[in-house]
Each structure stands twice: as structure tokens, then as C-alpha cells.
Write a protein that holds these residues in place. Structure first.
Motif, short mmCIF file in Angstrom:
data_model
loop_
_atom_site.label_atom_id
_atom_site.label_comp_id
_atom_site.label_asym_id
_atom_site.label_seq_id
_atom_site.Cartn_x
_atom_site.Cartn_y
_atom_site.Cartn_z
N ASN A 112 0.91 3.44 -3.98
CA ASN A 112 0.96 2.14 -4.63
C ASN A 112 0.71 1.04 -3.62
O ASN A 112 1.19 1.11 -2.50
CB ASN A 112 2.32 1.91 -5.27
N ARG A 113 0.00 0.04 -4.05
CA ARG A 113 -0.25 -1.09 -3.17
C ARG A 113 1.04 -1.81 -2.88
O ARG A 113 1.91 -1.94 -3.73
CB ARG A 113 -1.20 -2.08 -3.87
N ILE A 114 1.15 -2.33 -1.66
CA ILE A 114 2.31 -3.14 -1.35
C ILE A 114 2.15 -4.48 -2.09
O ILE A 114 1.05 -4.88 -2.45
CB ILE A 114 2.48 -3.39 0.17
N ALA A 115 3.27 -5.15 -2.32
CA ALA A 115 3.24 -6.42 -3.02
C ALA A 115 3.31 -7.55 -2.00
O ALA A 115 4.26 -7.65 -1.23
CB ALA A 115 4.40 -6.51 -4.00
N ILE A 134 -0.21 3.74 4.28
CA ILE A 134 -1.58 4.04 4.67
C ILE A 134 -2.41 2.78 4.45
O ILE A 134 -2.04 1.91 3.66
CB ILE A 134 -2.18 5.22 3.86
N HIS A 135 -3.52 2.68 5.15
CA HIS A 135 -4.40 1.53 4.97
C HIS A 135 -5.71 1.98 4.39
O HIS A 135 -6.38 2.87 4.91
CB HIS A 135 -4.62 0.79 6.28
N HIS A 136 -6.06 1.37 3.26
CA HIS A 136 -7.29 1.69 2.58
C HIS A 136 -8.27 0.53 2.78
O HIS A 136 -7.87 -0.63 2.63
CB HIS A 136 -6.98 1.89 1.09
N ALA A 137 -9.51 0.86 3.12
CA ALA A 137 -10.49 -0.18 3.45
C ALA A 137 -10.63 -1.24 2.35
O ALA A 137 -10.75 -2.42 2.64
CB ALA A 137 -11.84 0.45 3.74
N ARG A 138 -10.62 -0.82 1.11
CA ARG A 138 -10.79 -1.80 0.03
C ARG A 138 -9.49 -2.22 -0.65
O ARG A 138 -9.32 -3.35 -1.06
CB ARG A 138 -11.77 -1.26 -1.02
N LYS A 139 -8.56 -1.28 -0.78
CA LYS A 139 -7.32 -1.58 -1.51
C LYS A 139 -6.23 -2.19 -0.63
O LYS A 139 -5.23 -2.67 -1.12
CB LYS A 139 -6.80 -0.32 -2.19
N GLY A 140 -6.42 -2.11 0.69
CA GLY A 140 -5.41 -2.65 1.59
C GLY A 140 -4.29 -1.67 1.85
O GLY A 140 -4.47 -0.46 1.71
N TYR A 141 -3.11 -2.20 2.18
CA TYR A 141 -1.97 -1.33 2.51
C TYR A 141 -1.37 -0.72 1.25
O TYR A 141 -1.18 -1.39 0.25
CB TYR A 141 -0.91 -2.13 3.25
N GLN A 142 -1.06 0.56 1.35
CA GLN A 142 -0.46 1.26 0.23
C GLN A 142 0.73 2.09 0.70
O GLN A 142 0.73 2.64 1.80
CB GLN A 142 -1.48 2.22 -0.41
N ILE A 143 1.73 2.17 -0.15
CA ILE A 143 2.91 2.98 0.15
C ILE A 143 2.73 4.34 -0.49
O ILE A 143 2.37 4.44 -1.66
CB ILE A 143 4.18 2.33 -0.43
N VAL A 144 2.96 5.39 0.29
CA VAL A 144 2.94 6.73 -0.27
C VAL A 144 4.38 7.11 -0.62
O VAL A 144 5.26 7.09 0.23
CB VAL A 144 2.37 7.76 0.74
N HIS A 145 4.60 7.41 -1.90
CA HIS A 145 5.93 7.78 -2.38
C HIS A 145 5.99 9.27 -2.69
O HIS A 145 5.01 9.84 -3.15
CB HIS A 145 6.27 7.03 -3.68
#
Ligand SMILES: [Zn+2]
Ligand SMILES: [Zn+2]
Length: 103
Positions: A83-86, A61-72
């Protein structure tokens, strides 16, 4: 004895990759190659969960402030986490995997 248990390397239980800790100061809990994680945290980095299940990457998912995140999702108990991608670090997440999960 290390004081910094929360940011250490680990061996991926899904693909066996030796994962090094993040070098950009952020916390990493998933494998850069297969993006699997382990259910060891109740809140990111706290290591307070005793579930220990393998957490499968569901989607990006893409969060406006946190950037790309993985949903586990945990294979064992069904819990979800994000969790944010690395990136900008050693062993950045595999973009092919990230893109294949984003919709
Ligand atoms: Zn892996
Ligand atoms: Zn679990």
C-alpha cells in the motif's frame, strides 16, 4: 447510510489511534502512527476479505512510479499486500516509522 464506505476513518486495532480518512482523495487502509493495517481487502479498497487479521508492516519499498509503499503481512493468514504511504494529507504517515522500515 454512507455511499463512501471505502474511504472512512477507523480506529487502529494495534495502537488505538483514531485514524481520519485521507483528505487528498487517496485510499488509506493503515495507521499513520504504527503503520499497521487490517486484512479486510482482497484488492485495495474492496473490503471483500473476511479474514480481519492484523496486518503488520514488514518493510518499505520504493516504486519508480507509485512512490513509497508499505509491504504488509497478515498475522492471521499470512497474506501479503502493498500500500502506498499516506502523505500530503491530514495525519500523514509517521516518517520515523517509515524510515525505520526502509532499507
Ligand atoms: Zn496504529
Ligand atoms: Zn488475513
Amino acid at each position: 447510510m454512507s455511499q463512501k464506505k471505502e474511504n472512512t476513518g477507523f480506529v487502529c486495532l494495534n495502537c488505538g489511534l483514531n485514524v481520519v480518512k485521507c483528505t487528498n482523495g487517496s485510499y488509506r487502509n493503515h495507521c499513520p502512527k504504527c503503520l499497521y493495517s487490517l486484512h479486510v481487502d482482497t484488492h485495495p479498497g474492496d473490503r471483500s476479505s473476511d479474514c480481519g487479521g492484523l496486518m503488520k508492516p514488514l518493510k518499505i519499498i520504493h516504486h519508480a512510479r507509485k512512490g513509497y509503499q508499505i509491504v504488509h503481512k497478515c498475522d492471521k493468514c499470512g497474506a501479503h499486500s502493498t500500500n502506498r504511504i499516506a502523505d500530503m494529507t491530514e495525519q500523514p504517515d509517521d516518517w520515523e516509522m517509515v524510515i525505520s522500515l526502509s532499507c
